[in-house]
Write a protein that holds these residues in place. Structure first.
Motif, PDB file in Angstrom:
ATOM      1  N   VAL A 357       0.825  -1.207   0.000  1.00 30.70           N
ATOM      2  CA  VAL A 357       0.000   0.000   0.000  1.00 30.70           C
ATOM      3  C   VAL A 357       0.860   1.257   0.000  1.00 30.70           C
ATOM      4  CG1 VAL A 357      -1.735   1.324   1.301  1.00 30.70           C
ATOM      5  CG2 VAL A 357      -1.921  -1.171   1.156  1.00 30.70           C
ATOM      6  N   VAL A 358       1.984   1.222   0.723  1.00 30.99           N
ATOM      7  CA  VAL A 358       2.856   2.387   0.882  1.00 30.99           C
ATOM      8  C   VAL A 358       4.121   2.178   0.061  1.00 30.99           C
ATOM      9  CG1 VAL A 358       4.196   3.771   2.509  1.00 30.99           C
ATOM     10  CG2 VAL A 358       1.945   2.881   3.170  1.00 30.99           C
ATOM     11  N   GLU A 359       4.350   3.094  -0.871  1.00 30.52           N
ATOM     12  CA  GLU A 359       5.550   3.018  -1.713  1.00 30.52           C
ATOM     13  C   GLU A 359       6.777   3.529  -0.988  1.00 30.52           C
ATOM     14  OE1 GLU A 359       6.843   5.638  -5.449  1.00 30.52           O
ATOM     15  OE2 GLU A 359       5.169   4.277  -5.908  1.00 30.52           O
ATOM     16  N   SER A 360       6.629   4.623  -0.219  1.00 33.87           N
ATOM     17  CA  SER A 360       7.736   5.198   0.537  1.00 33.87           C
ATOM     18  C   SER A 360       7.162   6.025   1.676  1.00 33.87           C
ATOM     19  CB  SER A 360       8.635   6.056  -0.353  1.00 33.87           C
ATOM     20  OG  SER A 360       7.898   7.143  -0.898  1.00 33.87           O
ATOM     21  N   TYR A 361       8.024   6.354   2.645  1.00 34.05           N
ATOM     22  CA  TYR A 361       7.562   7.144   3.789  1.00 34.05           C
ATOM     23  C   TYR A 361       8.719   7.992   4.303  1.00 34.05           C
ATOM     24  CZ  TYR A 361      10.145   3.904   6.762  1.00 34.05           C
ATOM     25  OH  TYR A 361      11.151   3.166   7.334  1.00 34.05           O
ATOM     26  N   ARG A 362       8.359   9.037   5.060  1.00 33.06           N
ATOM     27  CA  ARG A 362       9.360   9.861   5.745  1.00 33.06           C
ATOM     28  C   ARG A 362       8.806  10.313   7.078  1.00 33.06           C
ATOM     29  NH1 ARG A 362      10.565  15.368   6.181  1.00 33.06           N
ATOM     30  NH2 ARG A 362       9.111  16.023   4.547  1.00 33.06           N
ATOM     31  N   LEU A 363       9.534  10.017   8.139  1.00 33.78           N
ATOM     32  CA  LEU A 363       9.197  10.524   9.468  1.00 33.78           C
ATOM     33  C   LEU A 363       9.635  11.980   9.543  1.00 33.78           C
ATOM     34  CD1 LEU A 363       8.345  10.227  12.443  1.00 33.78           C
ATOM     35  CD2 LEU A 363      10.602   9.224  12.901  1.00 33.78           C
ATOM     36  N   ALA A 394       3.851  11.933  16.328  1.00 38.27           N
ATOM     37  CA  ALA A 394       4.779  11.814  15.199  1.00 38.27           C
ATOM     38  C   ALA A 394       3.978  11.860  13.911  1.00 38.27           C
ATOM     39  CB  ALA A 394       5.573  10.509  15.286  1.00 38.27           C
ATOM     40  N   LEU A 395       4.486  12.612  12.944  1.00 30.78           N
ATOM     41  CA  LEU A 395       3.845  12.720  11.632  1.00 30.78           C
ATOM     42  C   LEU A 395       4.725  12.070  10.568  1.00 30.78           C
ATOM     43  CD1 LEU A 395       2.568  16.425  11.610  1.00 30.78           C
ATOM     44  CD2 LEU A 395       1.150  14.369  11.691  1.00 30.78           C
TER      45      LEU A 395
END
Length: 504
Positions: A357-363, A394-395
């Motif tokens: 579902v998630v290709e990439s992420y950044r905290l 946290a976002l």
């Protein structure tokens, strides 16, 4: 504690006590190890880069730049130690109010976000309630996901007694008008509302350290107030001597059934004694291992933010900044609803993203709190200390796969019982279908305030538009949210954003 005012006055220590540590989730390191020198009138330079990072490329926490997005397929787990520091926002607020722009390297988005009220529901027990929500960003295929962690509020009648050792900087740099006066005013207010089971010591330091009053029952208020009045500006800043004397006094009067804490009030600008970071940090870390924790209260226009933050991290504590009498009231009374007790030791969070579902992420933020995935259930690895009634937010900015559906992420928090050290966990999952389709219409006002605060921080440190908006658009949203929430802090945020926009 005899009354609610006591609970409120003492709350400063608990809210600010959840310092966290960590290194890169790829390197697994948790503390900086360098020994840069600190000069009079300067904030300390960043410590040397932990092993595992490229020597030529400073990390995000050193440059002020946000971390890059991470591909969720090979590394779909994000792990970090919890943190409730707010000093970065407090100092930025003062700099902007005086017409300046804060140093990008001193801007930490998580401290901006955690400065604001969250209104999360509390858990029924002594652990954490986990909240997880999010919203799509228009036209980008991206979304913002919020992880919220909340502890149960305090019972003032059952809190444990406290041994508080105040270590007060009276060096020449504290001669800035109103600076030492603000420290004295804050200490007088706390002393007046301590309970009969509490004890206080006061240590002053400049070129040398002096114990003005040894650990004294709070019922001896006259002696304690007299010691506070003897705080006068002297000479150089021997931070090492002050902390050494303060921790020695705390160790001599240690009570196993009490909260034992050193509270450093300083501008963090050491220039004599041991001025390298590592020597001071080692002392603080060793004392934290003996259950004497540290709270750093920063003051002054020239402020050693980096050193104070690292002291708090290594001392199992936290850092807060006080720039005015209003800030002092906010920190020492108005915002605080907790007591000196702890709800959790070594608390950590881990968010597992579904790569289908998630290709990439950044905290967003937490660069110097991140941990390796395997550290999450390693109870020997340091986390954050969290008090009653605390919230941690946290976002994440995530890029969604086109047409994908199903579970998006699972957030888990792990902590140890403050007394037994028994570990426990709590989790919550978020489905892609639960994302709001409209960031500014379909989410709660508090979610939107978090987005504005984080986006503002990102602008200040890298001019990146987290939510796709410039400063003036963020200012309009902040103004609208100030009216919706009727929160003076949000009103102030709107004014700060407008000031930053006017600076260009």
């Amino acid at each position: 504690m005899k009354s609610c005012p006591l609970a409120i006055a003492l709350a400063v220590i608990a809210l600010l006590l959840a310092a966290a540590c960590g290194g890169s989730s790829e390197s697994g390191t948790s503390k900086p190890v360098g020994e840069p020198r600190i000069r009079q009138g300067e904030a300390a330079a960043p410590p040397e880069r932990p092993a595992g990072r490229e020597a030529e490329a400073p990390g995000p926490a050193e440059t002020g730049a946000p971390a890059a997005e991470r591909d969720s397929a090979p590394g779909q787990v994000s792990t970090f130690a919890l943190d409730v520091d707010t000093a970065s926002y407090g100092h930025a607020r003062r700099v902007l109010a005086e017409g300046g722009r804060p140093d990008p390297a001193q801007v930490r988005p998580e401290e901006f976000v955690n400065s604001f009220r969250q209104d999360y529901a509390e858990p029924g027990g002594d652990g954490f309630a986990v909240h997880l929500d999010g919203a799509r960003l228009p036209g980008s295929g991206a979304a913002l996901v919020r992880v919220g962690l909340q502890t149960r509020g305090a019972d003032p009648e059952t809190r444990r007694p406290a041994n508080l050792t105040f270590v007060v900087d009276v060096s020449g740099s504290m001669a800035e008008p109103g600076r030492l006066d603000l420290v004295r005013e804050s200490l007088h207010g706390l002393v007046d509302q301590l309970g009969p089971g509490d004890r206080v010591a006061v240590v002053a330091f400049s070129d040398e350290a002096e114990t003005l009053v040894p650990m004294t029952p709070a019922t001896g208020r006259a002696e304690l107030h007299a010691a506070v009045e003897r705080l006068t500006v002297r000479q150089s800043t021997n931070l090492e001597a002050g902390l050494a004397e303060g921790y020695a006094e705390a160790a001599r009067s240690f009570r196993s059934m009490a909260t034992n804490r050193v509270i450093l009030l300083s501008d963090g600008l050491a220039n004599t004694g041991e001025t390298s970071w590592q020597g001071i940090l080692d002392r603080v870390k060793e004392s934290a291992g003996r259950r004497i924790t540290l709270l750093c209260v920063g003051v002054g226009r020239e402020y050693g933010d980096a050193l104070m933050e690292q002291l708090a991290d290594n001392g199992d504590g936290a850092a807060v900044y006080v720039g005015s009498a209003g800030d002092a009231r906010e920190v020492f009374a108005e915002r605080l609803t907790t007591t000196l007790d702890l709800r959790a030791r070594d608390a950590k969070a881990q968010v597992a993203f579904n790569p289908s579902v998630v290709e990439s992420y950044r905290l967003i933020g937490y660069e110097n709190r991140e941990l390796a995935a395997e550290d999450f259930r390693d109870d020997a690895r340091d986390g954050g200390e969290i008090g009653p009634g605390h919230s941690v937010t946290a976002l994440y900015r995530v890029r969604l796969r086109v047409g994908a559906s199903g579970q998006l992420a699972t957030a888990t928090v792990r902590w140890q019982d403050p007394d037994t050290r028994h570990p426990a966990e709590a989790s919550r999952s978020l489905d892609e279908r639960d994302l709001s389709g409209a960031l500014w219409e379909g989410t709660s006002p508090r979610f939107q305030v978090d987005v504005v605060a984080a986006s503002f921080a990102e602008h200040l440190r890298s001019r990146e538009a987290t939510a796709g908006l410039g400063l003036r658009e963020l200012g309009r949203h902040a103004t609208r949210l100030a009216e919706t929430t009727e929160d003076p802090m949000v009103t102030e945020l709107a004014g700060l954003i407008d000031r930053a926009a006017a600076l260009g």
